[in-house]
Design an enzyme around this catalytic site. Structure first.
Site, PDB file in Angstrom:
ATOM      1  N   THR A  43      27.082  -4.939 -83.542  1.00 48.99           N
ATOM      2  CA  THR A  43      26.105  -3.905 -83.200  1.00 48.99           C
ATOM      3  C   THR A  43      24.832  -4.524 -82.649  1.00 48.99           C
ATOM      4  OG1 THR A  43      26.952  -2.559 -85.014  1.00 48.99           O
ATOM      5  CG2 THR A  43      24.839  -1.919 -84.083  1.00 48.99           C
ATOM      6  N   THR A  44      24.348  -5.588 -83.308  1.00 46.75           N
ATOM      7  CA  THR A  44      23.120  -6.254 -82.886  1.00 46.75           C
ATOM      8  C   THR A  44      23.283  -6.917 -81.526  1.00 46.75           C
ATOM      9  OG1 THR A  44      22.660  -6.654 -85.225  1.00 46.75           O
ATOM     10  CG2 THR A  44      21.326  -7.875 -83.650  1.00 46.75           C
ATOM     11  N   TYR A 106      32.782   8.041 -84.156  1.00 49.02           N
ATOM     12  CA  TYR A 106      32.842   9.223 -83.290  1.00 49.02           C
ATOM     13  C   TYR A 106      34.102  10.062 -83.502  1.00 49.02           C
ATOM     14  CZ  TYR A 106      32.317  12.380 -79.355  1.00 49.02           C
ATOM     15  OH  TYR A 106      32.189  13.512 -78.602  1.00 49.02           O
ATOM     16  N   TYR A 132      34.245  -3.703 -91.287  1.00 43.17           N
ATOM     17  CA  TYR A 132      32.815  -3.423 -91.123  1.00 43.17           C
ATOM     18  C   TYR A 132      32.599  -1.982 -91.531  1.00 43.17           C
ATOM     19  CZ  TYR A 132      28.190  -3.340 -88.839  1.00 43.17           C
ATOM     20  OH  TYR A 132      26.843  -3.234 -88.570  1.00 43.17           O
ATOM     21  N   ARG A 137      26.311   4.492 -88.972  1.00 46.12           N
ATOM     22  CA  ARG A 137      26.566   4.487 -87.527  1.00 46.12           C
ATOM     23  C   ARG A 137      27.918   5.094 -87.176  1.00 46.12           C
ATOM     24  NH1 ARG A 137      23.325   1.179 -83.570  1.00 46.12           N
ATOM     25  NH2 ARG A 137      21.660   0.229 -84.785  1.00 46.12           N
ATOM     26  N   LYS A 160      32.110  -6.549 -94.411  1.00 44.00           N
ATOM     27  CA  LYS A 160      30.666  -6.483 -94.197  1.00 44.00           C
ATOM     28  C   LYS A 160      30.261  -5.089 -94.653  1.00 44.00           C
ATOM     29  CE  LYS A 160      26.978  -6.369 -90.734  1.00 44.00           C
ATOM     30  NZ  LYS A 160      26.618  -6.438 -89.296  1.00 44.00           N
ATOM     31  N   ILE A 202      25.635 -10.822 -93.220  1.00 48.44           N
ATOM     32  CA  ILE A 202      25.651 -10.854 -91.750  1.00 48.44           C
ATOM     33  C   ILE A 202      24.325 -10.237 -91.341  1.00 48.44           C
ATOM     34  CG2 ILE A 202      26.796 -10.077 -89.659  1.00 48.44           C
ATOM     35  CD1 ILE A 202      29.426 -10.143 -91.157  1.00 48.44           C
TER      36      ILE A 202
END
Length: 291
Positions: A43-44, A106, A132, A137, A160, A202
């Site tokens: 994401t980052t 989504y 993850y 999100r 994570k 992370i």
């Protein structure tokens, strides 16, 4: 291998393109500063706006520059299972040591759908897989019960966890076992996370404070929570300020202050406001990163 401070790497841009030179220098700096592992294309790293070609190239550069000095956990997730398998296969071929695989954002799969998604990836590619779980999100959460089932898959080795629920760390440790590698996905609560049985993070903050983040994680793994709390006190304002606006906008601004990259993002993300800039600068001074 998968313990300590793993940095969720930003992807530097220059005039709309991936700045490969800046990214290679960032990877080298992270290793020199003591980061225990690297995570490109998460994401980052603005993976949603990277083309498939760019995504693959960023992983390649990270693996090449790292040259096995620290483990590389490549972002290879997608809400399209076929695409996730393709990215995971590429990560293995490129030489990554593991992949980070997100659940179905989504399209909101059921718990069974999430299980089948990760089963298909695990069956298709023989590489260590980290789940993850970031419902903030993805909207969907991998329940503890489903996590137990997924953990039984042959290539799934850890998670994570960005749920902010520290009780889950202990519960998952109890139900799955201590061999299941739990890494925090939230800098601000990493101290408590490790106290509950986590073995690392992370980290977004590690992009700009890699040495401190590595020292923090090493202290917790040694059971020196007094030293870890001292470092937490230095870093907490920074942990907070880096999420005043959507990640990675604040950390890219912070990285630009250190000369690591340009303060450039891809729409729909934008550079942070002046108010957030002020908070980030103050937090970096508090941490001893700026004069």
């Amino acid at each position: 291998m998968f313990k300590g401070s793993f940095v969720a790497l930003i992807t530097p841009f220059k005039d709309g393109k991936v700045d490969e030179e800046a990214f290679a220098k960032l990877v080298e700096w992270q290793i020199a500063e003591g980061s225990h592992g690297l995570v490109p294309c998460g994401t980052t790293g603005e993976s949603p706006t990277l083309s498939h070609e760019e995504h693959r190239r960023v992983i390649e550069i990270c693996v090449e520059v790292t040259n096995k000095r620290v483990p590389v956990m490549a972002g290879a997730g997608s809400n399209n299972t076929v695409e996730a398998i393709a990215l995971t296969k590429f990560a293995k071929e490129a030489g990554a040591d593991a992949v980070l695989s997100v659940t179905g954002y989504y399209n909101k799969p059921t718990q069974e759908g999430q299980y089948q998604h990760f089963k298909a990836i695990s069956d298709a590619v023989d590489i260590p897989i980290f789940l993850y779980n970031i419902p903030g999100r993805t909207i969907v959460d991998i329940s503890v019960e489903t996590m137990v089932r997924i953990a039984e898959l042959k290539n799934v080795v850890g998670v994570k966890d960005a749920t902010s629920n520290l009780a889950r760390t202990s519960l998952q440790r109890h139900l799955i076992g201590p061999e299941f590698i739990q890494l925090s996905g939230e800098d601000a609560t990493s101290l408590g996370f490790n106290a509950h049985g986590g073995v690392g993070s992370i980290s977004v903050t590690a992009n700009v404070a890699p040495k401190l983040c590595a020292e923090f994680q090493t202290a917790t793994l040694k059971g020196d929570f007094k030293r870890a709390l001292e470092i937490q006190d230095r870093l907490m304002p920074l942990h907070h300020s880096l999420f005043l606006e959507p990640n990675p906008a604040p950390v890219k601004y912070a990285a630009s202050l250190l000369g690591l990259c340009r303060d450039e993002l891809r729409l729909p993300l934008m550079s942070v406001t002046e108010a957030t800039q002020l908070c980030v600068r103050d937090a970096m001074r508090h941490a001893g990163l700026l004069n």
